[in-house]
Design a protein around this motif. Structure first.
Motif, PDB file in Angstrom:
ATOM      1  N   GLY A 186      41.326  87.864  64.107  1.00  0.00           N
ATOM      2  CA  GLY A 186      42.313  86.530  63.684  1.00  0.00           C
ATOM      3  C   GLY A 186      42.043  85.211  63.302  1.00  0.00           C
ATOM      4  O   GLY A 186      42.543  84.674  62.665  1.00  0.00           O
ATOM      5  N   LEU A 211      49.739  87.757  68.260  1.00  0.00           N
ATOM      6  CA  LEU A 211      50.222  86.950  67.361  1.00  0.00           C
ATOM      7  C   LEU A 211      49.481  86.752  66.475  1.00  0.00           C
ATOM      8  O   LEU A 211      49.887  86.742  64.606  1.00  0.00           O
ATOM      9  CB  LEU A 211      50.013  85.697  68.387  1.00  0.00           C
ATOM     10  N   SER A 212      48.268  87.749  65.946  1.00  0.00           N
ATOM     11  CA  SER A 212      47.219  87.653  64.782  1.00  0.00           C
ATOM     12  C   SER A 212      47.778  89.010  63.999  1.00  0.00           C
ATOM     13  O   SER A 212      47.078  89.356  62.689  1.00  0.00           O
ATOM     14  CB  SER A 212      46.018  87.318  64.616  1.00  0.00           C
ATOM     15  N   ARG A 215      49.129  88.791  60.354  1.00  0.00           N
ATOM     16  CA  ARG A 215      48.222  88.570  59.824  1.00  0.00           C
ATOM     17  C   ARG A 215      47.190  89.203  59.356  1.00  0.00           C
ATOM     18  O   ARG A 215      46.554  88.675  57.708  1.00  0.00           O
ATOM     19  CB  ARG A 215      47.881  86.932  60.558  1.00  0.00           C
ATOM     20  N   GLY A 337      46.482  75.549  59.296  1.00  0.00           N
ATOM     21  CA  GLY A 337      47.856  75.330  60.292  1.00  0.00           C
ATOM     22  C   GLY A 337      48.403  73.978  60.054  1.00  0.00           C
ATOM     23  O   GLY A 337      49.200  73.439  60.489  1.00  0.00           O
ATOM     24  N   LYS A 355      42.617  75.210  70.614  1.00  0.00           N
ATOM     25  CA  LYS A 355      43.104  76.191  69.891  1.00  0.00           C
ATOM     26  C   LYS A 355      44.112  76.585  69.818  1.00  0.00           C
ATOM     27  O   LYS A 355      44.764  77.941  70.041  1.00  0.00           O
ATOM     28  CB  LYS A 355      42.099  77.646  70.902  1.00  0.00           C
ATOM     29  N   THR A 357      46.587  75.556  67.998  1.00  0.00           N
ATOM     30  CA  THR A 357      47.092  75.404  65.997  1.00  0.00           C
ATOM     31  C   THR A 357      46.298  76.999  65.674  1.00  0.00           C
ATOM     32  O   THR A 357      45.449  77.620  65.786  1.00  0.00           O
ATOM     33  CB  THR A 357      46.165  74.046  65.086  1.00  0.00           C
ATOM     34  N   SER A 358      47.276  77.796  65.336  1.00  0.00           N
ATOM     35  CA  SER A 358      47.352  79.052  64.000  1.00  0.00           C
ATOM     36  C   SER A 358      46.566  78.404  62.856  1.00  0.00           C
ATOM     37  O   SER A 358      47.799  77.838  62.027  1.00  0.00           O
ATOM     38  CB  SER A 358      48.041  80.077  64.471  1.00  0.00           C
TER      39      SER A 358
END
Length: 366
Positions: A186, A211-212, A215, A337, A355, A357-358
């Protein structure tokens, strides 16, 4: 002192020399830069004006910076990682990635010209980084920026992608039809590794947080496993030709090695060379690191028939050209991000440290 183009110029190459025609120039010897005077938290970073520019070497390029990415390495260096090498050289300028415009070139530069938009990355041990209005890089550390992406988007790519390139292409030498496992897909290096593997014709499986998942699947992974809620050993099926471990914990190392085919390559981003040098000094620490790496290599060759490597980014012009080609084709993307102006570099480092911020944190040079 470096000559900088002030308006459009005509660049010509005549076999062994390059000349600048019809160019109004001005002299510049200083610029604004973010300086690290001592190790510590984000608050130690200082934005200074009138920071001296070095003389431009024959193969060097002066880049008028438009955007730079904040990498985990920057935050670690700020906190003291690599102090055995860098402490005697303080104050430093952090930053490795850059995207901007060529402002001046050395006498032997042939492939780039003043006014050209470029992007690239410095070697991890560079003392004068890219958190600056102007950055100095070697010609082979830069390539033309694809016009289809912005400077912000471009600055997010090179360091992470070159790290993945070092592992998969230079070390494991992946080839079409092989299977690759990316542990921690990720992050920026993980995403770059997935895209490089797919471009090389490999099947890719990855682990990541919940959450990744969307992506990494969009990046080309055939299977993504949520390490926070699933049993990785139960979910990871088959054997792999290469494992890139971006996490580097003892348990991920054991998992990765166990899942390799004989003759496969396990590569971790969490090598111990720098930490051992910081603890014991460059000479003793360097010897200890060499011994520890060799011990593990012998251990895993004997027990599993696999190769074990510590991976660090290295500048690689061939790799950077391929990364640029994939970027132009829309096959290499690293998400951004959040962006900050250069003057808010401390806030940007706070955001990176949190950490939360995506995507990449980027400094825009206003």
């Amino acid at each position: 002192m470096i000559r900088i183009a002030r308006r459009s110029i005509e660049y010509a190459i005549n076999s062994s020399i390059s000349t600048l025609k019809n160019a109004n120039t001005r002299l510049i010897s200083t610029c604004r830069a973010v300086v690290l005077p001592r190790f510590g938290g984000p608050e130690v970073l200082e934005v200074r004006h009138n920071v001296g520019l070095p003389d431009l070497g024959a193969s060097e390029v002066l880049v008028r910076t438009a955007a730079v990415a904040i990498n985990p390495l920057d935050c670690r260096m700020r906190s003291g990682y690599g102090r055995s090498l860098f402490e005697p050289l303080l104050p430093l300028i952090l930053g490795r990635d850059v995207s901007g415009e060529v402002a001046a070139i050395g006498s032997s530069v042939r492939q780039l010209y003043v006014g050209q938009e470029v992007f690239g990355a410095l070697h991890p041990t560079a003392v004068r980084g890219t958190y600056s209005d102007y950055a100095v890089l070697s010609e082979d550390e830069l390539v033309p920026k694809p016009p289809s992406i912005t400077h912000v988007e471009a600055s997010a790519i090179p360091f992470a992608a070159l790290t993945a390139w070092r592992a998969l292409k230079s070390t494991a030498r992946i080839s079409p039809g092989q299977t690759v496992l990316v542990i921690g897909g990720g992050g920026a290096v993980g995403l770059a590794a997935i895209q490089l593997s797919v471009a090389a014709g490999c099947k890719v499986v990855t682990t990541c947080g919940k959450l990744s998942i969307d992506r990494v699947m969009a990046a080309g992974a055939e299977k993504a496993i949520d390490y926070t809620s699933e049993d990785l050993r139960a979910k990871l099926e088959g054997r792999f030709d290469a494992v890139l471990d971006t996490i580097g914990l003892p348990e991920t190392e054991i998992l990765g090695v166990d899942l390799l085919k004989r003759g496969g390559n396990y590569m971790t981003l969490q090598g111990e060379a720098v930490s051992l040098a910081d603890t014991y000094g460059l000479v003793v620490g360097g010897a200890a690191a060499t011994a520890k790496l060799l011990k593990k290599q012998v251990q895993y060759r004997q027990s599993h028939g696999v190769e074990y490597w510590w991976i660090h980014m290295r500048t690689d012009f061939e790799g950077l050209e391929e990364i640029a080609r994939l970027t132009r084709a829309g096959k290499m993307k690293i998400p951004v991000g959040k962006t900050f102006p250069l003057g808010e570099v401390a806030e940007a480092h706070h955001a990176k440290d949190s950490k939360l911020t995506s995507g990449k944190v980027i400094l825009e040079i206003e």
